[in-house]
Design an enzyme around this catalytic site. Structure first.
Site, PDB file in Angstrom:
ATOM      1  N   ASN A 188       0.854  -1.438  -0.537  1.00 28.46           N
ATOM      2  CA  ASN A 188      -0.118   0.008   0.086  1.00 28.46           C
ATOM      3  C   ASN A 188       0.771   1.504   0.141  1.00 28.46           C
ATOM      4  O   ASN A 188       0.905   1.648   0.829  1.00 28.46           O
ATOM      5  CB  ASN A 188      -0.678  -0.007   1.020  1.00 28.46           C
ATOM      6  CG  ASN A 188      -1.975  -0.744   1.009  1.00 28.46           C
ATOM      7  OD1 ASN A 188      -2.646  -0.749   0.038  1.00 28.46           O
ATOM      8  ND2 ASN A 188      -1.722  -2.308   1.750  1.00 28.46           N
ATOM      9  N   GLU A 189       1.181   1.542  -1.209  1.00 31.24           N
ATOM     10  CA  GLU A 189       2.221   2.627  -1.071  1.00 31.24           C
ATOM     11  C   GLU A 189       1.110   4.664  -0.709  1.00 31.24           C
ATOM     12  O   GLU A 189      -0.248   4.215  -1.101  1.00 31.24           O
ATOM     13  CB  GLU A 189       2.281   3.057  -2.637  1.00 31.24           C
ATOM     14  CG  GLU A 189       3.654   1.623  -3.029  1.00 31.24           C
ATOM     15  CD  GLU A 189       4.746   1.751  -2.728  1.00 31.24           C
ATOM     16  OE1 GLU A 189       5.200   1.956  -1.257  1.00 31.24           O
ATOM     17  OE2 GLU A 189       5.602   0.832  -3.289  1.00 31.24           O
ATOM     18  N   PRO A 190       1.531   5.266  -0.586  1.00 31.70           N
ATOM     19  CA  PRO A 190       1.953   6.409  -0.446  1.00 31.70           C
ATOM     20  C   PRO A 190      -0.278   6.895  -0.640  1.00 31.70           C
ATOM     21  O   PRO A 190       0.339   6.688  -2.356  1.00 31.70           O
ATOM     22  CB  PRO A 190       3.102   7.431  -0.115  1.00 31.70           C
ATOM     23  CG  PRO A 190       3.920   7.039  -0.721  1.00 31.70           C
ATOM     24  CD  PRO A 190       3.794   5.372  -0.642  1.00 31.70           C
ATOM     25  N   THR A 228      10.377   1.600  -3.455  1.00 35.16           N
ATOM     26  CA  THR A 228       9.717   0.495  -3.100  1.00 35.16           C
ATOM     27  C   THR A 228      11.110  -0.074  -4.173  1.00 35.16           C
ATOM     28  O   THR A 228      11.521  -1.257  -3.884  1.00 35.16           O
ATOM     29  CB  THR A 228       8.832   0.340  -3.623  1.00 35.16           C
ATOM     30  OG1 THR A 228       8.164   0.867  -2.107  1.00 35.16           O
ATOM     31  CG2 THR A 228       8.644  -1.032  -2.937  1.00 35.16           C
TER      32      THR A 228
END
Ligand code: F6R
Length: 627
Positions: free
Chosen positions: A161-163, A180
């Site tokens: 769950n990236e920014p 990442t």
């Protein structure tokens, strides 16, 4: 809901346990999981685990395997759901999370195959939505996740769950963040090979778990851990959503705890025992937060910034200031090997013997030049017997394009002088064929790996030459743990330690430079450091060993803060330029790592702001204290 258990944790909105080591944390967590599994088994029920991959949980999985083998823990009643999978990788791919989980856990325990669930990296695009919905339903049908294990990425991601991932997000396909992908670059031999997408459980999926433990090791994670634990709840750091979970905890080691307020600024949260190092830290912090040199701090500055205890114990301000100023001043030395024929009472390194045998250990071939290029330069200039040793080959970091370039040139030379070059031509063809057969995500065959390691050797020799070190002073240990392993899952063996023992016995150094003490425990730097630590322990009774000083430098992690520095070696603009030139010899280094000269300039600026001399750049070291 936040649980505040003591004044020291007042800033923390998630219960956070700082363990002595990652191994201790992993063992404690494995014990909890064991209790869950056995209590459920006693009731003939399943235990549903949510699992993570990456380097962080490796020690936890090793402990679960040990519990299975040695204490009879059965996983027959365990159902698992993994957080995520790279999109586009087959389950057999060496970097797929399927393969990771089999290698690291599933193949070594008695979990029934049908109880294992991971998102598929191979669902066609038009079926991704349906696949993700079905994954959510399977989790619910299993009764929900009882215990979710998490790691945290440097972007603050949990799962992938990236920014920007919302609190409501569910299992879905996501585009991986640049950071990442950079962090995964070594796993895939180059950022360009890292998949762009992944399928991940959403934030909301994760928060539905009944119990959650997030693990984080090493100082690389310290900043993001603090944001998640102490910062606001925000989709910019998806781990911060864990603040809203009643049963979420963080298990971290000392490295990852470094930036927490209770560790970094303990006087803000409670009474402090004013040891010399805490005092130094407090005065440096006060100076930098007031934007005022140490010698200009006044009593009121201390009182108004939570340091009244310190002031009443060691004040008045001018006395405290001068004391710390002198300590900082004494860390500065242009003589990293000690200054011959000088009074060394207040110098970081002793004057005798002179010249010294200085052993510079570089976990990967580039680390030492990156971090102490200017210091090496001085050691050479000051006549010390220096030996630069690359502990591992670093071959996994070399891009395919470098091997391709070498083989193509070789092939071309052969066409210029065809007589007697058959073997070389065959070799070049062989390498080019291996590259072609390897495809986008394949593994390097031994011959390719060997060539890559030779390329990096050449680069280190070149860089060393630029710093005035002759070839015969550069050595390559090729520690076996690296040759046999992969990033994020290396394993140290006694063979590694014995290689280091041999090196030490032969060179008998007066001083050693090394990094990795505070790094992620599964990193190359940390394992190399452990090999040295074990080797020194084995050799502690040798006469040279007790007199040998060990200087810690920082590798690719954060630079040392001024209060942590025991030796600050200044570099002139010319010396810094020479180091930058040496660094250009590493064509396989990314631009990020090349920014290291800026890091050295940053340390110099910090010293300047504290009111010390204004240098162009500083390389910094900490004395290693055996604990
Ligand atoms: C892995 C995962 C990620 C990792 C994170 C940290 O399944 O979901 O969130 O936990 O990227 O990775 P490591 O542990 O390799 O530092």
């Amino acid at each position: 809901m936040s649980k505040r258990r003591s004044a020291a944790e007042a800033y923390e909105k998630i219960p956070t346990i700082i363990h002595d080591s990652s191994a201790a944390a992993a063992a404690a967590l494995a014990q909890e999981v064991k209790e869950l599994i056995t209590s459920r088994a006693a009731k003939k029920k399943t235990a549903v685990l949510g699992l993570a991959t990456g380097s962080t949980p490796v020690s936890f999985y090793r402990e679960l395997i040990r519990l299975h083998r040695e204490e009879g823990l059965s996983f027959k009643n365990v159902v698992t759901f993994n957080l995520d999978e790279y999109y586009g990788l087959t389950p057999e791919h060496p970097e797929s999370y399927h393969r990771f989980m089999c290698d690291q856990l599933f193949d070594h325990i008695d979990i029934p195959k049908e109880n294992i669930h991971l998102p598929s990296g191979l669902v066609p695009s038009d079926q991704v939505f349906e696949h993700c919905r079905a994954y959510e339903e399977m989790i619910d049908a299993a009764g929900g996740v009882d215990f979710q294990i998490l790691g945290i990425g440097r972007t603050g991601h949990i799962g992938f769950n990236e920014p920007g991932s919302s609190r409501e997000s569910l299992t879905r396909r996501i585009t991986l963040d640049r950071i990442t992908r950079q962090d995964a670059a070594a796993d895939f031999r180059g950022e360009e090979n890292v998949p762009r997408f992944a399928i991940t459980m959403g934030v909301s999926t994760i928060l539905r778990a009944k119990k959650i433990v997030l693990m984080a090791w090493g100082e690389n994670k310290a900043g993001v851990v603090t944001k998640a634990v102490e910062g606001p709840v925000t989709d910019a750091v998806s781990a911060s959503f864990l603040q809203e979970h009643a049963e979420a905890r963080f298990f971290i080691d000392k490295g990852a705890a470094r930036e927490l307020t209770r560790v970094k600024l303990p006087w803000l949260v409670g009474p402090v025992k004013w040891s010399p190092s805490e005092t130094r830290r407090a005065v440096c912090w006060l100076s930098s937060s007031m934007d005022r040199p140490v010698l200009k701090l006044i009593d009121e500055d201390y009182n108004e910034h939570g340091l009244s205890d310190l002031l009443s114990e060691q004040g008045p301000a001018y006395k405290l200031n001068i004391n710390i100023f002198n300590q900082l001043q004494h860390t500065i030395s242009g003589w990293p090997g000690g200054k011959p024929n000088a009074d060394d009472t207040f110098r970081p390194e002793r004057a005798k013997p002179y010249p010294k045998r200085s052993l510079v250990l570089s976990p990967e071939p580039q680390d030492a030049v990156v971090s102490l290029g200017s210091t090496i330069d001085r050691l050479v200039e000051q006549g010390h017997d220096i030996r630069v040793v690359a502990m591992t080959s670093g071959s996994l970091r070399v891009a395919d394009s470098e091997a391709d370039k070498f083989a193509s040139i070789l092939q071309e030379i052969a066409t210029l002088s065809p007589e007697g070059w058959d073997e070389q031509t065959d070799y070049a063809r062989h390498i080019l064929r291996l590259l072609e057969e390897k495809g986008e995500f394949g593994e390097d065959q031994p011959a390719l790996r060997q060539l890559k390691s030779l390329i990096l050797r050449g680069e280190l020799r070149d860089a060393a030459h630029a710093l005035g070190i002759p070839q015969e002073k550069v050595q390559f240990l090729n520690l076996p743990f690296y040759e046999r392993g992969r990033y994020r899952r290396f394993k140290l063996t006694p063979e590694d330690t014995s290689e280091v023992v041999k090196l030490l016995q032969e060179f008998r150094p007066h001083q050693i430079y090394i990094t990795g003490d505070a790094a992620d425990p599964s990193s190359v730097a940390a394992l190399s450091f452990r090999a040295l630590e074990q080797a020194l322990a084995e050799l502690q009774h040798e006469d040279w060993s007790s007199a040998c000083s060990v200087w810690l430098y920082r590798g690719r992690e954060k630079a040392l803060e001024p209060w942590e520095i025991d030796m600050a070696v200044p570099a002139s603009p010319m010396q810094l330029e020479r180091k930058a030139r040496a660094l250009t010899r590493y064509q396989s280094l990314t631009t990020l790592e090349m920014d290291v000269t800026k890091v050295n300039q940053g340390t110099a600026q910090q010293y300047d702001a504290l009111g010390l001399a204004n240098y162009e750049a500083i390389e910094s070291f900490q004395r290693w204290r055996k604990v």
